[in-house]
Design an enzyme around this catalytic site. Structure first.
Site, PDB file in Angstrom:
ATOM      1  N   LYS A  80       0.852  -1.202   0.000  1.00 33.07           N
ATOM      2  CA  LYS A  80       0.000   0.000   0.000  1.00 33.07           C
ATOM      3  C   LYS A  80       0.882   1.245   0.000  1.00 33.07           C
ATOM      4  CE  LYS A  80      -3.889   1.941   2.684  1.00 33.07           C
ATOM      5  NZ  LYS A  80      -4.684   1.808   3.924  1.00 33.07           N
ATOM      6  N   SER A 155      -9.685   1.691   3.169  1.00 41.08           N
ATOM      7  CA  SER A 155      -8.837   2.450   2.287  1.00 41.08           C
ATOM      8  C   SER A 155      -7.813   1.606   1.532  1.00 41.08           C
ATOM      9  CB  SER A 155      -8.086   3.524   3.088  1.00 41.08           C
ATOM     10  OG  SER A 155      -7.187   2.931   4.004  1.00 41.08           O
ATOM     11  N   SER A 179      -9.795  -0.640   7.394  1.00 39.39           N
ATOM     12  CA  SER A 179      -9.240  -0.437   6.048  1.00 39.39           C
ATOM     13  C   SER A 179      -8.514  -1.632   5.447  1.00 39.39           C
ATOM     14  CB  SER A 179      -8.280   0.755   6.056  1.00 39.39           C
ATOM     15  OG  SER A 179      -8.990   1.967   6.018  1.00 39.39           O
TER      16      SER A 179
END
Lengths: 487, 95
Positions: A80, A155, A179
């Site tokens: 990420k 997210s 997330s």
């Protein structure tokens, strides 16, 4: 089809020489080239670096190194874009950091390198990890591999989409209020949020420091255990990491859940729960009962306050953490006649709408005259929520809930109403407030369109082994995790 | 715009974020909505409850004060929007 393999399947082939890391990495890069224009999981791909790392892994394997010493040797992973990798971009999905390059590796990246992993590229995300759909990325949303008109969640939506679309063996994400788990449930993969303090946050760009935790998104539970083995551990450079022994998480996967006590919180029977999600979770509970688990109704009486407390605490912390983006030392700068004007212009231009909304709310609840009414009150409610869980875990070994009240929603469906977006985090955020661990595993699909449904298990602080054992036993006697989207 | 006690212009200035008039009115409305929702917390019984700042109680975490490798000044300056003589260049602060 080496890109389709789990970490354990791939390392088995690498160990015997049946496949090479260079071939596996190439298969992932080809897959990305084939599908990423449709799912937009990646913000950047460092192809030459990935190939170089893969060739190096192959040399080590030929020289006799084994996965006993380097558990991830030659395994291509996605990271990420909120976790620092030396020399790579670290946009956090924000214009603020569009041209930033990390001067160092996050501790988890050092650990992945020590374990021999290959880093393929950087996954898309909501800006500064604020969001539940990746629609807040300044570089455009990611799309769900099961239905590209829908969000992959957020997210960590890019990480989840990359795993579900077989663009990599597994990925790292971060979880502040769900997330990792919510996108895992939206795309049908496994997402694990470790207990607070298990994983070093050094090199993770801070959103809400008392809630953030890095964790894996994987194709099965065994891989989650493997990645947990690699990334957990005390770090003297993160004073919030816990100095506790790290068990062999793989050893927890016994397949046996006889006598395990599973709690069903009565407060989680909310209106607005999708009937197909409800039915899938009920079927999963029946299944776990048949495997020998005991199902017990429990109470988490302060659940109704969790979202309100969360959005005050998380945003208060965010307003302080994001004060560092001031145009002085790194990131975007919009010139002004004095520093104050420069700050205001830089932050006005660099942050997207959701980040502005949250910083302003966080600033407000910390401001003079409002601190006690909002922030202090929310911290006290946090105590009550934490105590609810401590009490519940006297009676049960794990708590079972849906991961999200519904399956993946349409792109654009909730963007105009931020409060509605926040309310969809109802089942995941208490876990972060309490600092406990949680995992989402696939437990079914909706009928039409066919969309994955996630089952969430919550465990006590440092209780990862129990969660992995239950999740693995469930997974090994079901087939949901084997399903792949037609992309 | 003033809503539920939140003066959006004032708080945005405290946060050092410049907003367009459109952003001001939209964010003002959305924040009013969110603040109305968090009023819910007033229903919680918090008398005698200690606040939790941190989910894993730890205090006074220290480490030995030892010299270790840190970023060189070149590395620290590599992302600077403006620099000169090994320093960050910023607008004039003192007249």
């Amino acid at each position: 089809m080496l890109n389709r393999l789990t970490i354990s399947q791939l390392t088995a082939k690498l160990a015997t020489g049946e496949a090479s890391s260079a071939e596996a990495t190439r298969a992932c890069l080809d897959r990305i080239a084939q599908v990423d224009s449709r799912i937009r999981a990646f913000l950047s791909i460092d192809e030459s670096n990935a190939c170089r790392e893969a060739v190096h892994a192959d040399e080590l394997l030929r020289a006799g190194q084994t996965h006993a010493d380097f558990p991830l040797l030659g395994v291509p992973l996605t990271v990420k874009d909120v976790i620092a990798v030396a020399g790579q971009s670290l946009t956090c999905g924000s214009k603020m950091l569009e041209n930033y390059r990390s001067p160092y590796d996050a501790t988890v990246i050092e650990k992945l390198r020590d374990a021999g992993a290959v880093i393929l590229g950087r996954a898309n995300m909501d800006e500064f990890a604020m969001g539940s759909s990746t629609e807040n990325s300044a570089f455009g949303p990611s799309f769900n591999p099961w239905d590209v008109s829908r969000t992959p969640g957020g997210s960590s939506g890019g990480s989840a989409a990359a795993v579900a679309a077989d663009c990599c063996a597994a990925a790292l994400g971060s979880d502040t209020g769900g997330s990792i788990r919510q996108p895992a449930s939206f795309v049908g993969c496994v997402g694990f949020k470790p207990s607070y303090g298990r994983v070093s946050r050094r090199g993770l760009v801070a959103f809400a420091s008392s809630l953030d935790q890095i964790g894996p998104l994987t194709k099965d539970v065994r891989d989650a255990a493997l990645l947990m083995n690699a990334i957990c551990g005390w770090d003297p450079r993160d004073s919030t990491s816990i100095q506790m022994p790290i068990p062999d998480f793989g050893a927890a996967l016994s397949g046996d859940v006889k006598g395990v006590r599973l709690g069903i919180p009565k407060e989680y029977a909310i209106g607005g729960l999708d009937p197909e999600v409800d039915a899938a979770v009920k079927r999963a509970l029946k299944h776990l009962e048949q495997l020998g688990a005991h199902i017990i109704e429990i109470s988490l009486p302060h659940t109704e306050f969790a979202i309100a407390a969360y959005y005050i605490i998380a945003n208060a912390e965010a307003s302080a953490n994001l004060a560092r983006f001031d145009g002085m030392r790194y990131g975007l700068r919009i010139d002004g006649s004095d520093p104050a004007e420069m700050y205001c212009k830089t932050r006005g231009a660099g942050f997207g709408a959701e980040v502005k909304r949250r910083i302003i709310l966080g600033t407000y609840v910390l401001s003079s005259g409002y601190y006690d009414a909002y922030y202090l009150r929310a911290q006290k409610v946090r105590t009550l929520i934490r105590q609810d869980f401590l009490k519940a875990f006297e009676e049960v070994d794990a708590i079972v809930t849906p991961t999200s009240p519904g399956p993946a929603f349409k792109i654009g469906e909730k963007t105009s109403d931020p409060l509605q977006m926040y309310l969809s985090d109802i089942f995941t955020i208490s876990c972060n407030l309490a600092g406990i661990c949680g995992v989402s595993v696939p437990c079914g699909f909706t009928a039409d369109p066919k969309l994955p449904i996630g089952l969430q298990l919550l465990g006590k602080s440092l209780g990862e082994e129990t969660l992995l054992r239950v999740a693995h036993a469930y997974e090994q006697t079901t087939l949901w995790h084997r399903e792949r989207p037609n992309l | 715009m003033k809503s539920a006690g939140l003066d959006i212009k004032y708080v945005a200035h405290l946060a050092r974020i410049e907003l367009t008039p459109e952003e001001e009115s939209l964010l003002g409305l959305q924040l009013a909505d969110i603040l109305a929702y968090v009023e819910k917390l007033k229903e919680a019984e918090i008398r005698g409850v200690e606040p939790t700042a941190h989910p894993f109680p730890m205090v006074n975490v220290t480490r030995p004060d030892e010299v270790a490798r840190s970023l060189t000044s070149e590395e620290a300056l590599a992302n600077a929007p403006a620099q000169a003589n090994g320093l960050f260049r910023v607008p004039k602060i003192v007249e």
